[in-house]
Design a protein around this motif. Structure first.
Motif, mmCIF file in Angstrom:
data_model
loop_
_atom_site.group_PDB
_atom_site.id
_atom_site.type_symbol
_atom_site.label_atom_id
_atom_site.label_comp_id
_atom_site.label_asym_id
_atom_site.label_seq_id
_atom_site.Cartn_x
_atom_site.Cartn_y
_atom_site.Cartn_z
ATOM 1 N N GLY A 35 0.798 -1.231 0.000
ATOM 2 C CA GLY A 35 0.000 0.000 0.000
ATOM 3 C C GLY A 35 0.821 1.266 0.000
ATOM 4 N N ILE A 36 2.154 1.147 0.051
ATOM 5 C CA ILE A 36 3.024 2.317 0.132
ATOM 6 C C ILE A 36 4.159 2.153 -0.860
ATOM 7 C CG2 ILE A 36 4.448 3.748 1.677
ATOM 8 C CD1 ILE A 36 3.023 2.516 4.040
ATOM 9 N N GLY A 37 4.537 3.234 -1.518
ATOM 10 C CA GLY A 37 5.669 3.197 -2.434
ATOM 11 C C GLY A 37 6.972 2.964 -1.695
ATOM 12 N N PRO A 38 7.999 2.472 -2.375
ATOM 13 C CA PRO A 38 9.249 2.116 -1.696
ATOM 14 C C PRO A 38 9.950 3.287 -1.022
ATOM 15 C CG PRO A 38 9.508 2.006 -4.080
ATOM 16 C CD PRO A 38 8.042 2.157 -3.811
ATOM 17 N N ASP A 42 7.095 9.245 -7.504
ATOM 18 C CA ASP A 42 5.660 8.944 -7.494
ATOM 19 C C ASP A 42 4.783 10.175 -7.712
ATOM 20 O OD1 ASP A 42 6.289 6.281 -6.944
ATOM 21 O OD2 ASP A 42 6.298 6.639 -4.776
ATOM 22 N N GLY A 43 5.315 11.351 -7.409
ATOM 23 C CA GLY A 43 4.517 12.561 -7.544
ATOM 24 C C GLY A 43 3.836 12.928 -6.235
ATOM 25 N N PRO A 44 3.663 14.238 -5.966
ATOM 26 C CA PRO A 44 3.048 14.671 -4.702
ATOM 27 C C PRO A 44 1.642 14.120 -4.486
ATOM 28 C CG PRO A 44 4.110 16.516 -5.826
ATOM 29 C CD PRO A 44 4.127 15.366 -6.788
ATOM 30 N N ARG A 45 0.826 14.051 -5.532
ATOM 31 C CA ARG A 45 -0.555 13.583 -5.382
ATOM 32 C C ARG A 45 -0.595 12.126 -4.944
ATOM 33 N NH1 ARG A 45 -5.658 15.121 -7.191
ATOM 34 N NH2 ARG A 45 -7.142 13.737 -6.132
ATOM 35 N N THR A 46 0.235 11.294 -5.568
ATOM 36 C CA THR A 46 0.262 9.877 -5.197
ATOM 37 C C THR A 46 0.743 9.697 -3.765
ATOM 38 O OG1 THR A 46 0.677 9.230 -7.491
ATOM 39 C CG2 THR A 46 1.237 7.626 -5.786
ATOM 40 N N VAL A 47 1.759 10.457 -3.376
ATOM 41 C CA VAL A 47 2.272 10.353 -2.008
ATOM 42 C C VAL A 47 1.192 10.736 -1.007
ATOM 43 C CG1 VAL A 47 3.911 11.347 -0.354
ATOM 44 C CG2 VAL A 47 4.692 10.707 -2.645
ATOM 45 N N LEU A 48 0.468 11.815 -1.264
ATOM 46 C CA LEU A 48 -0.605 12.236 -0.363
ATOM 47 C C LEU A 48 -1.723 11.203 -0.315
ATOM 48 C CD1 LEU A 48 -0.837 16.058 -1.165
ATOM 49 C CD2 LEU A 48 0.118 14.976 0.886
ATOM 50 N N ASP A 49 -2.057 10.622 -1.459
ATOM 51 C CA ASP A 49 -3.109 9.595 -1.493
ATOM 52 C C ASP A 49 -2.679 8.353 -0.694
ATOM 53 O OD1 ASP A 49 -4.704 11.179 -3.049
ATOM 54 O OD2 ASP A 49 -4.180 10.205 -4.955
ATOM 55 N N GLN A 50 -1.405 7.965 -0.797
ATOM 56 C CA GLN A 50 -0.921 6.809 -0.046
ATOM 57 C C GLN A 50 -0.960 7.080 1.455
ATOM 58 O OE1 GLN A 50 2.967 5.999 -1.648
ATOM 59 N NE2 GLN A 50 2.168 5.021 -3.496
ATOM 60 N N LEU A 51 -0.605 8.286 1.868
ATOM 61 C CA LEU A 51 -0.655 8.635 3.293
ATOM 62 C C LEU A 51 -2.100 8.677 3.791
ATOM 63 C CD1 LEU A 51 2.052 11.457 3.468
ATOM 64 C CD2 LEU A 51 2.212 9.154 4.436
ATOM 65 N N ALA A 52 -3.017 9.223 2.976
ATOM 66 C CA ALA A 52 -4.420 9.327 3.399
ATOM 67 C C ALA A 52 -5.078 7.955 3.477
ATOM 68 C CB ALA A 52 -5.188 10.224 2.426
ATOM 69 N N GLY A 53 -4.658 7.034 2.612
ATOM 70 C CA GLY A 53 -5.286 5.716 2.586
ATOM 71 C C GLY A 53 -4.485 4.628 3.257
ATOM 72 N N ILE A 54 -3.561 4.991 4.120
ATOM 73 C CA ILE A 54 -2.699 3.990 4.740
ATOM 74 C C ILE A 54 -3.520 3.029 5.602
ATOM 75 C CG2 ILE A 54 -2.166 5.353 6.815
ATOM 76 C CD1 ILE A 54 0.749 4.319 6.526
ATOM 77 N N THR A 55 -3.211 1.746 5.521
ATOM 78 C CA THR A 55 -3.955 0.702 6.223
ATOM 79 C C THR A 55 -3.223 0.282 7.497
ATOM 80 O OG1 THR A 55 -2.834 -1.048 4.995
ATOM 81 C CG2 THR A 55 -4.858 -0.139 4.046
#
Length: 304
Positions: A34-37, A202-215
């Motif tokens: 669920g998170i980029g490397p 990954d880009g700022p948007r993807t990073v923010l989405d990964q943080l918001a959707g962290i499981t």
């Protein structure tokens, strides 16, 4: 140079590190679901450093050793390893391939640290190298197979692990520092580079989405990697490197694949190819030669 054999306490510390690091690769795979490397690297070292900076003093060392260790062990080792796992490195084979750090450490310790290598260490590492070459030839592009890109990136991670081993050993010659503060403060240095790489890759948007959707599995993975695999295991590992020559300590990491392969099979159903099993057996045989060769030589000398 400390030439004393490992005490019972040091042996138990080494085995504890083996278990934690063996499970480490499965935990990384869970986190990367669920998170980029690069973001996983940033979160790992942020959790390992930021909660403790107000309570832990900076180690009694020049800052260049602390920064050098943090960048080599943090950004270098785990940047390459996380990316390799994302690009097709299996958890079980990662636990094996990472043990090339023992080759790199021994080869670098001779010219850099002036440590002497026994014939058994050289023979053991040659045997294990043959095993790793067999593993490398068994790569593929199918589901659940180790890719060549993953293998090369994991090999690069092992080299950076060896560099961090040498930095820790060099630091021990400068001052008698405590490992835990050393690991906490060194964990501070990879955070911003990891954040920058995550935003770039990954880009700022993807990073923010990964943080918001962290499981929750991802959160638990980060905490395991930060508190057990980083603070506890690396503090124990650094303490061993302070007390003993690098060539005596680093071969213990060759036992990590025993735990790593079992954990990968249990949690992901990974089953190595026949050549990979053969290669893993040679790696473990190399460890036996490495560890017992010096003892066998001393026995023969006493009998002669």
């Amino acid at each position: 140079m400390n030439a004393l054999p490992l005490s019972r306490g040091d042996l138990l510390r080494a085995l504890a590190v083996v278990v934690i690091w063996g499970l480490n690769f499965v935990v990384m795979k869970v986190g990367l679901q669920g998170i980029g490397p690069m973001l996983l690297g940033a979160l790992r070292f942020a959790a390992a450093a930021l909660p403790f900076l107000l309570f832990v003093r900076f180690p009694r060392l020049p800052w260049r050793y602390v920064a050098g260790y943090g960048l080599a062990q943090g950004l270098g080792q785990f940047g390459f390893l996380f990316l390799g796992l994302q690009l097709g490195m299996t958890a079980g084979m990662a636990s094996v391939v990472m043990q090339t750090q023992a080759f790199f450490t021994l080869l670098l310790a001779v010219p850099v640290l002036g440590e002497r290598a026994r014939w058994s260490q050289g023979l053991g590492l040659v045997v294990a190298l043959g095993g790793l070459l067999l593993i490398a030839t068994a790569h593929g592009d199918g589901p659940g197979q180790m890719t060549l890109a993953g293998f090369v990136l994991t090999l690069s991670a092992a080299f950076m692990w060896a560099v961090s081993n040498l930095v820790a050993r060099l630091a021990s010659r400068v001052a008698d520092y405590e490992p835990f503060p050393f690991i906490v403060w060194s964990s501070l240095f990879p955070i911003l580079p990891f954040v920058a790489l995550a935003l770039w890759m990954d880009g700022p948007r993807t990073v923010l989405d990964q943080l918001a959707g962290i499981t929750w599995p991802a959160v638990l993975s980060v905490l395991f990697l930060a508190w057990l695999a980083t603070l506890l295991a690396y503090s124990l590992w650094t303490r061993l490197l302070k007390r003993h020559p690098a060539g005596r300590v680093t071969p213990f990491s060759l036992l990590v694949p025993v735990v790593g392969l079992w954990a990968a099979w249990m949690f992901f159903g990974e089953w190595p190819l026949p050549l990979q099993w053969l290669g893993t057996g040679l790696v473990l045989m190399g460890l036996v030669v490495n560890q017992l060769g010096g003892w066998w030589s001393s026995v023969l000398l006493q009998r002669s």
